[in-house]
Scaffold this motif. Structure first.
Motif, PDB file in Angstrom:
ATOM      1  N   VAL A 288     -11.114  -7.754   1.285  1.00 45.38           N
ATOM      2  CA  VAL A 288     -12.134  -8.420   0.467  1.00 45.38           C
ATOM      3  C   VAL A 288     -12.167  -7.857  -0.950  1.00 45.38           C
ATOM      4  CG1 VAL A 288     -13.503  -9.073   2.479  1.00 45.38           C
ATOM      5  CG2 VAL A 288     -14.057  -6.955   1.250  1.00 45.38           C
ATOM      6  N   LEU A 289     -11.680  -6.623  -1.128  1.00 48.93           N
ATOM      7  CA  LEU A 289     -11.578  -6.038  -2.469  1.00 48.93           C
ATOM      8  C   LEU A 289     -10.202  -6.256  -3.089  1.00 48.93           C
ATOM      9  CD1 LEU A 289     -13.503  -2.697  -1.857  1.00 48.93           C
ATOM     10  CD2 LEU A 289     -14.293  -4.688  -3.158  1.00 48.93           C
ATOM     11  N   ASP A 290      -9.338  -6.990  -2.397  1.00 46.38           N
ATOM     12  CA  ASP A 290      -7.979  -7.306  -2.843  1.00 46.38           C
ATOM     13  C   ASP A 290      -7.161  -6.050  -3.111  1.00 46.38           C
ATOM     14  OD1 ASP A 290      -5.945  -9.083  -3.210  1.00 46.38           O
ATOM     15  OD2 ASP A 290      -6.509  -9.688  -5.242  1.00 46.38           O
ATOM     16  N   LEU A 291      -7.306  -5.071  -2.228  1.00 48.58           N
ATOM     17  CA  LEU A 291      -6.463  -3.881  -2.236  1.00 48.58           C
ATOM     18  C   LEU A 291      -5.284  -4.104  -1.282  1.00 48.58           C
ATOM     19  CD1 LEU A 291      -9.299  -1.195  -1.947  1.00 48.58           C
ATOM     20  CD2 LEU A 291      -7.979  -1.749  -4.001  1.00 48.58           C
ATOM     21  N   PRO A 292      -4.174  -3.398  -1.477  1.00 47.81           N
ATOM     22  CA  PRO A 292      -3.060  -3.534  -0.532  1.00 47.81           C
ATOM     23  C   PRO A 292      -3.509  -3.207   0.895  1.00 47.81           C
ATOM     24  CG  PRO A 292      -2.352  -2.386  -2.509  1.00 47.81           C
ATOM     25  CD  PRO A 292      -3.849  -2.505  -2.616  1.00 47.81           C
ATOM     26  N   LEU A 293      -3.042  -3.979   1.852  1.00 49.50           N
ATOM     27  CA  LEU A 293      -3.448  -3.808   3.238  1.00 49.50           C
ATOM     28  C   LEU A 293      -2.697  -2.655   3.895  1.00 49.50           C
ATOM     29  CD1 LEU A 293      -3.678  -7.546   4.363  1.00 49.50           C
ATOM     30  CD2 LEU A 293      -5.460  -6.073   3.396  1.00 49.50           C
ATOM     31  N   GLY A 294      -3.337  -2.084   4.919  1.00 49.08           N
ATOM     32  CA  GLY A 294      -2.758  -0.950   5.624  1.00 49.08           C
ATOM     33  C   GLY A 294      -1.967  -1.365   6.843  1.00 49.08           C
ATOM     34  N   ASP A 295      -1.195  -0.431   7.363  1.00 48.90           N
ATOM     35  CA  ASP A 295      -0.306  -0.633   8.505  1.00 48.90           C
ATOM     36  C   ASP A 295      -1.135  -0.924   9.761  1.00 48.90           C
ATOM     37  OD1 ASP A 295       1.597  -0.421  10.537  1.00 48.90           O
ATOM     38  OD2 ASP A 295       2.625   1.271   9.602  1.00 48.90           O
ATOM     39  N   PRO A 296      -0.891  -2.048  10.441  1.00 49.11           N
ATOM     40  CA  PRO A 296      -1.664  -2.381  11.642  1.00 49.11           C
ATOM     41  C   PRO A 296      -1.047  -1.881  12.942  1.00 49.11           C
ATOM     42  CG  PRO A 296      -0.279  -4.239  11.075  1.00 49.11           C
ATOM     43  CD  PRO A 296       0.013  -3.159  10.048  1.00 49.11           C
ATOM     44  N   ARG A 297       0.064  -1.165  12.873  1.00 48.95           N
ATOM     45  CA  ARG A 297       0.770  -0.805  14.097  1.00 48.95           C
ATOM     46  C   ARG A 297      -0.025   0.203  14.935  1.00 48.95           C
ATOM     47  NH1 ARG A 297       6.569   0.836  11.791  1.00 48.95           N
ATOM     48  NH2 ARG A 297       5.168   1.697  10.187  1.00 48.95           N
TER      49      ARG A 297
END
Length: 375
Positions: A288-297
């Motif tokens: 929602v803050l348009d930051l790079p997303l983190g690893d979902p693994r």
């Protein structure tokens, strides 16, 4: 964040390491998130002026629940407020009729369905789909089994008159022959970056999520990939920003059908707090803050989440001693709620290499915390 429940509480926690200043619109000062957030506005989310005042100074507005009136969100957006997910996306989680119509238009597999006007219309729908039982759902407002009825006959359909008498739109759906329920959780940012978590099995008891197993055991690789791709496609087509949970039926003939959508952190993603590199809450904040997303693994081969429902013991704190000593790897997450029978008051996460062991540890802790077992 609009809404002061446990989802807001855990989203706030995920934003702390990032230095996010978190403002909360809460119904009461005693709500789960209001107990831990410093900047709390107490007010009615159904009042547009309250929403306007709350939004002043916020970079972005997001949600703990889907109940804010759609027209209010459109008004905020027209006034320049960043609303994520936006009203054009969120309405598909708010209104089951709108959701079914749009997913059908997109060719997304769903149960057969139709808006029904009265009990006689329910009987006609049942004939169209091969007979009873059928499922009736209020188009707006239902959750955790509320606003949902399974009717087995024309007589039961006629007895289920309350929503019709109240003038509430009702969606009729075929009762799907399914082997289990799954959930595909994805997160999407405004510029289109998206990540997908492993598809999980969601075990429901009396319409309430009881246990989540990540990843879904025995799920064929091709079906799991198809479910992830379906959820990513839905997120893109609907313009979702933030977390999207796509609840699915795995049918007896090896397909998946979409049951429900939720555009916020979701119970089926709670396992990610301890079982994934980046939790659903942290990725929702990033999105929602348009930051790079983190690893979902996942961090471990298996993670199990078990909900802790209120039982006969209002003070669960003494049970911590036993649970923590019994399983030092156990993760307990409590919501600060008054304990009431059947109410979600917390959850536990366990993880490891052996699924049977991980499931047993989660079930033992959840049952001990609610007083179902005493040793």
């Amino acid at each position: 964040m609009v809404g002061g429940g446990q989802l807001a509480r855990m989203t706030h926690e995920a934003g702390i390491p990032l230095g996010i200043r978190f403002r909360l619109l809460s119904d009461t000062p005693q709500d789960s998130a209001a107990q831990v957030v410093q900047d709390v506005v107490v007010g009615d989310y159904r009042d547009l002026d309250t929403l306007r005042g709350f939004a002043r100074g916020c970079d972005v507005i997001t949600f703990d629940h889907e109940h804010v009136p759609t027209e209010h969100l459109r008004a905020l957006e027209a006034e320049g407020v960043a609303v994520r997910p936006g009203p054009d996306a969120l309405v598909h989680a708010q209104d089951k009729g709108v959701m079914r119509a749009r997913l059908t238009e997109l060719g997304v597999p769903c149960p057969r369905h139709r808006i029904v006007a009265d009990p006689a219309d329910v009987e006609r729908f049942a004939a169209e789909v091969g007979g009873f039982p059928v499922v009736l759902k209020t188009v707006r407002g239902g959750y955790d089994g509320k606003g949902v009825w399974v009717v087995d006959s024309a007589a039961e359909a006629a007895a289920t008159t309350a929503p019709f008498l109240a003038g509430v739109a009702v969606l009729a759906e075929e009762k799907v022959a399914f082997t289990r329920e799954l959930a595909a959780n994805v997160v999407r940012s405004p510029h289109g970056q998206a990540v997908a978590y492993p598809v999980v099995e969601s075990v429901q008891v009396d319409g309430v999520c009881d246990t989540v197993i990540a990843p879904a055991p025995g799920l064929a690789d091709e079906l799991g990939l198809a479910a992830q791709q379906l959820a990513l496609r839905v997120a893109k087509e609907l313009g979702v920003v933030g977390h999207l949970a796509v609840e699915l039926f795995e049918t007896v003939d090896g397909r998946v059908l979409v049951n429900e959508l939720a555009m916020r952190p979701h119970n089926s993603g709670h396992w990610t707090q301890d079982g994934a590199v980046t939790s659903q809450f942290a990725n929702h904040v990033r999105a929602v803050l348009d930051l790079p997303l983190g690893d979902p693994r996942p961090r471990a081969p298996w993670t199990v989440m078990a909900n802790v429902l209120g039982g006969d013991f209002p003070d669960m704190y003494p049970a911590y001693l036993h649970c923590m000593a019994h399983d030092p790897r156990l993760k307990i997450h409590m919501y600060g709620k008054d304990v009431k029978p059947g109410r979600k008051v917390g959850h536990v996460n366990t993880y490891g290499d052996d699924l049977a062991d991980v499931r047993e540890r989660a079930r033992h802790a959840a049952d001990y915390l609610r007083g179902v077992i005493t040793e």
